[in-house]
Design an enzyme around this catalytic site. Structure first.
Site: not given
Length: 689
Positions: A54, A123, A183
């Site tokens: 990430e 994300k 994540c």
């Protein structure tokens, strides 16, 4: 080797990597250089897909520096440098960067391939608890679909797809379809990769920073394993490593590659050296798992068929026909884990499944006794020790087990002695019935040459002996209020290496029918090692394990003294169990099974041996030998033996690797043909020189 058989792509396999580049505290050009260096290394290693951590281009732990325009501009430049460097590189790259769009900053995964940015995935779930503060800097990508983003550069460059609805799919390799999440996304109750998998992605990827605290590595592994199992996919996870800011947290650089819940490869944690953890993913296995698991298809329907909502961003990857080896450990014994702790756990479960299954059947049948033929071979030995434990558990005397050794024309003295020794050591009621007089009479009544004194040892000669033993056992069970315990195992049933209507195929309860021969061998070793029985019994079990497997139905060779050898007639059980696992559990094509088997068995160093596997039994098999016995297996399994399996008595399923009961894992016509499987094997394997 140049034959397509040796090509990963022809075998529908994808080489993936989780990358751990050296990180920095916001040194974007250095991050780009580290990314490019690992991308080039991946290219030389034949990798198809590389997943970076990430924000690996931007840096993760830089707090409010994310909101500085200079930092954002440097990130755009780094993206362009990676894009330019990728022109001559094979792998699809998933890199992390913070990207501004319409006055919002997004934490993104970018898919880059051969000089082209295929798409940008923001994300969805932003952590904002404990040490996390992402909502201070980033906007969530939730609900952003069907959009594009202009990343600048040359005037002719088109805006690229932007949103959480992207799959990246190789147009020339239909099994190479990728989804990216970031994540926290897979810590959420509803990971975006679930929808990506239901939409068709076979490889789900996670670009993660994820600082390390005690126990977190186990949690990441658990989540990656669970998601790969639940979504029937491969899952590639890459976490940030050494070099990120340690103002309040630290980093370990964990890289994980899972497939269907199984850990295929993992990185070295806390390393100061850049690393690529590489593994080959079996896309065919994933496709077969989804096709045979109705729940996966039902979930897609419940979710409104996500494939209708996702955009498939195509790219031409290029089929690689070279032999790249295999970056993956293939277990020689797929029914038996290599890891000692897992193997012991599996043996404990397998043994107790059999014990409890038999105990319940004894109670349900209200049987006073349990009748079993004891030959001194592996299968009857294992069935007998299971029976002894079942009686112990029921609080009944072992003398309720009526064991009979029934010597025939070729019974070896060693086998007979072992049978008697085992029955005595276990304390069962033991007796002997010599079947030779009855067999001679039957053969004479049939006008068989042996009945006239001629040494003719044909299949009738063999089956008269086998059938008589079973006749005696069933009549003894009638006489003494018992049930007959079957001894035949899964391997024999898969091959049809059993006589129809005889004890290795027919009984009142087939306690071994779900256990392959290789697992029986390990189960007996486990019983010895864990002292399930006393020292005398353990000594006898070890002696039985050391014997060559033989039906002992034909007298020894007059010149050499050699006894019948089962494996010389039907092939090594190690290979047959390998074939059975991949046919029953995964439905793979014979040529794919041959490919995996060759990589597992081609030399003594090809794979790790279980620690308790005897050194003098370790062998290797080349491709011609594998092909020969695989052809034999296909004929036996698909064409000549299904009618025997269709008439199986009850018996417990033991291994997740598959079973052959017509009421369980395997339903097939008794009059089928092996043609399709044999022709597929011939068409796709190198021809013998």
């Amino acid at each position: 080797m140049t034959h397509p058989f040796f090509s990963l792509h022809r075998q529908r396999m994808i080489r993936v990597a989780a990358a751990t580049p050296p990180a920095s505290v916001g040194d974007v050009p250095a991050n780009a250089a580290a990314t490019i260096a690992l991308a080039r290394e991946a290219d030389t290693r034949g990798v198809d897909l590389v997943v970076f951590p990430e924000l690996n281009l931007t840096s993760y732990a830089i707090d409010d520096l994310h909101l500085q325009s200079a930092q954002q501009a440097a990130t755009r430049a780094a993206i362009d440098s990676v894009r330019a460097a990728s022109v001559d590189l094979k792998p699809l790259l998933l890199v992390g960067a913070a990207i501004a769009r319409n006055g919002r900053l997004y934490n993104c995964a970018l898919a880059i391939h051969r000089g082209r940015i295929l798409g940008v995935v923001p994300k969805t779930f932003l952590p904002n608890y404990r040490e996390y503060y992402e909502k201070r800097w980033f906007a969530s990508g939730a609900g952003l679909t069907g959009l594009t983003i202009d990343l600048g550069g040359e005037p002719e460059r088109e805006p690229v797809p932007f949103g959480t609805d992207l799959l990246f799919a190789a147009s020339d390799l239909p099994f190479f379809t990728v989804h990216a999440e970031i994540c926290e996304d897979y810590w959420a109750p509803t990971p975006p990769s679930t929808m990506g998998a239901l939409a068709g992605a076979l490889v789900c990827c996670n670009l993660s920073a994820s600082n390390i605290v005690i126990g977190k590595a186990r949690e990441r592994t658990m989540l990656a394993a669970a998601q790969s199992a639940r979504a029937a996919c491969a899952y590639v996870y890459a976490a940030a490593g050494i070099g990120e800011s340690t103002t309040d947290v630290a980093w370990d650089g964990q890289g994980l590659i899972h497939e269907l819940g199984e850990l295929i490869a993992e990185s070295t944690r806390f390393s100061r050296t850049p690393e690529l953890v590489v593994a080959d993913i079996d896309a065919e296995r994933l496709l077969q798992e989804r096709a045979r698991t109705g729940t996966f298809n039902d979930a897609a329907a419940v979710a409104g068929h996500p494939e209708l909502r996702f955009r498939r961003i195509g790219f031409v990857h290029g089929e690689d026909l070279a032999d790249r080896g295999l970056e993956r450990s293939i277990r020689r014994f797929p029914f038996v884990p290599n890891d000692p702790a897992k193997r012991d756990a599996d043996c404990y479960e397998a043994f107790n499944i059999q014990v409890e299954g038999l105990a319940k059947r004894l109670e349900a049948a209200r049987a006073d006794t349990l009748v079993i033929g004891v030959s001194g071979g592996l299968d009857s030995t294992h069935a007998l020790i299971v029976a002894a434990k079942a009686m112990d558990r029921l609080g009944r005397p072992r003398s309720s087990i009526l064991g009979f050794t029934m010597p025939g024309f070729a019974t070896g003295e060693g086998s007979k002695a072992n049978a008697w020794a085992l029955m005595r050591a276990l304390g069962i009621a033991a007796d002997e019935i010599d079947i030779r007089p009855a067999a001679r009479q039957m053969l004479a009544d049939m006008d068989h040459p042996f009945g006239r004194g001629e040494p003719v040892y044909d299949v009738t000669f063999e089956n008269v002996q086998a059938g008589l033993r079973t006749d005696y056992l069933f009549r003894l069970a009638n006489q003494r209020g018992g049930i007959v315990l079957g001894t035949g195992d899964l391997s024999e049933l898969a091959l049809g290496w059993c006589t129809y209507g005889v004890g290795d195929q027919m009984s009142h309860y087939a306690v071994n029918a779900g256990v392959p021969k290789t697992l029986i061998q390990f189960l007996i070793r486990w019983c010895i090692r864990t002292d399930q029985y006393d020292a005398e019994t353990n000594h006898i079990l070890a002696a039985i394990l050391a014997q060559e497997i033989s039906p002992e139905l034909v007298p020894a060779d007059a010149d050499t003294g050699a006894m019948q050898s089962t494996e010389s007639m039907i092939g090594p059980y190690a290979l047959n169990d390998f074939f059975a696992h991949y046919v029953l559990r995964h439905g793979l094509a014979p040529s794919k099974i041959a490919f995996l088997c060759w990589h597992a068995w081609r030399d003594l160093e090809a794979g790790r041996w279980p620690e308790d596997f005897p050194a003098d039994a370790r062998v290797a098999y080349d491709l011609p030998v594998i092909r020969h016995w695989l052809e034999s297996f296909c004929r036996r399994f698909f064409q000549t033996s299904q009618f025997k399996r269709s008439a199986l008595p009850n018996g417990p399923k033991v291994s997740a690797g598959g079973a052959v009961s017509p009421r369980g894992d395997w339903r097939a016509p008794s009059d089928g043909t092996a043609r399709v499987w044999l022709e597929e094997l011939t068409a796709n394997l190198p021809q013998p020189s």
